[in-house]
Design a protein around this motif. Structure first.
Motif, PDB file in Angstrom:
ATOM      1  N   ILE A   1       7.533   8.590   4.903  1.00  0.00           N
ATOM      2  CA  ILE A   1       6.306   8.154   5.580  1.00  0.00           C
ATOM      3  C   ILE A   1       6.626   7.063   6.599  1.00  0.00           C
ATOM      4  N   LEU A   2       7.438   6.099   6.178  1.00  0.00           N
ATOM      5  CA  LEU A   2       7.758   4.982   7.056  1.00  0.00           C
ATOM      6  C   LEU A   2       8.609   5.430   8.238  1.00  0.00           C
TER       7      LEU A   2
ATOM      8  N   GLY B   1      -0.171   6.029   4.546  1.00  0.00           N
ATOM      9  CA  GLY B   1       0.366   7.375   4.402  1.00  0.00           C
ATOM     10  C   GLY B   1       0.007   7.991   3.062  1.00  0.00           C
ATOM     11  N   ARG B   2       0.078   7.184   2.009  1.00  0.00           N
ATOM     12  CA  ARG B   2      -0.303   7.685   0.683  1.00  0.00           C
ATOM     13  C   ARG B   2      -1.786   8.073   0.651  1.00  0.00           C
TER      14      ARG B   2
ATOM     15  N   ILE C   1       2.952   2.426   4.473  1.00  0.00           N
ATOM     16  CA  ILE C   1       3.161   3.314   3.325  1.00  0.00           C
ATOM     17  C   ILE C   1       1.847   3.556   2.590  1.00  0.00           C
TER      18      ILE C   1
ATOM     19  N   ASP D   1       8.247  11.318   1.071  1.00  0.00           N
ATOM     20  CA  ASP D   1       8.165  10.206   0.137  1.00  0.00           C
ATOM     21  C   ASP D   1       7.893   8.931   0.927  1.00  0.00           C
ATOM     22  N   ASP D   2       7.906   7.783   0.239  1.00  0.00           N
ATOM     23  CA  ASP D   2       7.567   6.534   0.930  1.00  0.00           C
ATOM     24  C   ASP D   2       8.502   6.271   2.109  1.00  0.00           C
TER      25      ASP D   2
END
Length: 546
Positions: A460-461, A428-429, A425, A456-457
């Protein structure tokens, strides 16, 4: 002659170094055994040619893992070199020492004498650094080239992005300031791949005390009690046994080294008994502690020409092919991984937690040895990629059958810790912040699905689970540790519980380094040779004094 002082199993990145270093003084005979054959191939010599060897069974073990539950039940494809030079002959050429703290972590994990201050001189001894202006630093046998003069002009946007985000920019990730965005150095010499076979094995083979047997399969290590005395090998002429007067050094790689130890009775006791293999030394860590890097790429259409514009049209391929043949320059003389580096996803972290790749090209891949791996898109494009640098998940490798021709069972156990999920995460951010900079917005025409800015998180995951892939850095399956309760090898790379046997390759890493693993593998073998020769000299001194 069937007896040699040292037998080295594997002519890969580590084995080539050992062949050179152990034979240099002319006092010892060295036998090198390699499952693959010659590396005399245009596609091996040409840097971008690794797209042709990626799925070629003639030079590649072409392993596949077991389905992994945390990556949506997918298997992972693991190319591993089966050729002189091993994976250094088929990899993407990036030379990256790792971060100094990686090696201090090794020492803290029980590998005494492997901290940064101890390993740095070995890097300096093996490297011959060719700068962008042609200046050469160092006198080692391994050419490490700065090819920035041939990297694409659009790469400037990555450095503008880094400065806008406040990320460090560094001249060289192998230099005194390794953290930051940089242009990767690669293992080439005058525009051609310079593998471990070129740097180390060929000089060794010029000596009369070195023997190479290629295209052979080492079936098992011969044990007399708990003393390793030789190896049983299958060649084109049948089965032979070679004897070691001093030591056997297994350098078959993170997949095949634990496989060979297990086949020889050194490994998990229950597994060996299951296959009817007499137990010489029961150790559940043989094949355990498997670590690997996972990465993911995000694709963008670009607002200006990129490498796609040069390599997609037929005439562009023809022009660049001719340019390479005539001058050994241009995109065919490079890795597809041109820029990237080590960065912190959060400025408050004590050290970098992500390695990123910034490539001026988009492409699709085709899993076939008959077609190029990389099929360049017809429009200008670029890639932003990240891989968490220090995964904490641990997998394992075991025999799948007692038959040495059967590939081992590889269980990567990816993303099995909360820390690894959090790192995904965070990575990705970081890519989201990169994509939002003015520098990257000016370079971007459109994001190709999936657009990470729309995730969002949880997204992303989930996207990472669906699309991530190995970056081909398996390590630690015969790790150094304090004792057999924690690992397989002592800090001098000797196998716990037996004599006359060491393992020297990436399987010996206590932990995965933060980045690409070829450079630390070569360094490890260089230091291993010093340890082996020092122990031999000590034993001889003791014998003479006794």
């Amino acid at each position: 002659m069937k007896t040699f002082d040292y037998i080295v199993v594997g002519a890969g990145s580590a084995g080539c170094v050992l062949a050179d270093r152990l034979s240099r003084d002319g006092l010892h005979t060295v036998l090198v055994l390699e499952a693959g054959g010659s590396d005399n191939s245009f596609w091996i010599r040409t840097p971008i040619g690794y797209g042709r060897t990626f799925f070629d069974p003639r030079v590649n073990w072409m392993y596949n893992t077991e389905p992994d539950p945390q990556t949506n039940g997918r298997t992972s494809y693991w190319p591993r070199g089966k050729v002189l030079g091993g994976s250094s002959s088929i990899n993407a050429l990036v030379y990256c020492r790792g971060l100094p703290g990686d090696f201090d972590d090794w020492e803290a994990a029980g590998a005494g004498g492997w901290g940064w201050n101890a390993v740095r001189p070995h890097y300096e001894a093996i490297e011959r650094r060719v700068l962008a202006d042609g200046t050469v630093e160092g006198s080692g046998p391994l050419f490490v080239s700065d090819v920035s003069r041939d990297t694409h002009a659009c790469n400037r946007h990555y450095f503008a992005m880094a400065r806008e985000l406040g990320l460090p920019v560094t001249e060289d990730c192998n230099g005194p300031s390794p953290e930051g965005i940089t242009r990767y150095r690669i293992t080439t010499r005058r525009g051609r791949r310079w593998s471990a076979a070129d740097a180390f094995l060929r000089p060794a083979l010029a000596r009369p005390n070195v023997t190479l047997v290629a295209n052979c399969l080492v079936e098992r290590i011969v044990m007399a009690g708990r003393q390793a005395t030789g190896v049983t090998v299958r060649t084109g002429q049948g089965r032979e046994t070679f004897h070691a007067a001093r030591e056997i050094i297994v350098s078959a790689g993170a997949v095949n080294s634990p496989k060979l130890l297990q086949a020889s009775g050194i490994g998990p006791g229950a597994l060996l008994q299951q296959f009817g293999i007499p137990v010489v030394m029961a150790n559940d860590h043989v094949g355990g502690n498997l670590q690997d890097h996972l990465g993911i790429s995000y694709y963008y259409k670009a607002s200006e020409p990129t490498l796609n514009s040069v390599l997609s049209p037929w005439w562009g391929k023809a022009m660049q092919g001719a340019r390479y043949l005539l001058t050994r320059r241009g995109p065919l003389s490079l890795s597809v991984n041109q820029c990237g580096g080590f960065v912190r996803s959060d400025a408050h972290l004590s050290r970098p937690d992500q390695q990123i790749y910034l490539n001026p090209m988009t492409y699709t891949t085709t899993p076939s040895a008959k077609r190029p791996l990389i099929r360049v898109d017809s429009f200008p494009g670029f890639i932003l990629s990240f891989q968490p640098a220090r995964p904490t998940s641990r997998g394992w490798i075991t025999l799948a059958a007692p038959d040495p021709d059967v590939a081992p069972k590889i269980v990567p156990n990816y993303l099995s810790t909360e820390k690894d999920l959090a790192d995904v995460i965070a990575g990705g951010r970081l890519i989201q912040r990169m994509a939002r900079t003015a520098a990257m917005r000016a370079f971007t025409k459109a994001a190709m699905a999936p657009d990470i800015l729309a995730l969002d998180d949880a997204g992303i995951l989930e996207d990472f689970r669906r699309r991530c892939g190995s970056v081909f850095h398996p390590v630690s399956t015969c790790r150094m540790a304090r004792d057999a309760g924690e690992g397989v090898l002592d800090s001098r790379l000797r196998v716990f519980g037996v004599t006359g046997l060491r393992v020297a390759d990436a399987s010996a890493f206590p932990n995965v380094t933060s980045g690409n693993t070829n450079a630390p593998t070569i360094m490890l073998a260089h230091r291993a040779a010093d340890l082996i020769l020092a122990d031999a000299a000590g034993a001889e001194t003791e014998r003479m004094s006794g």
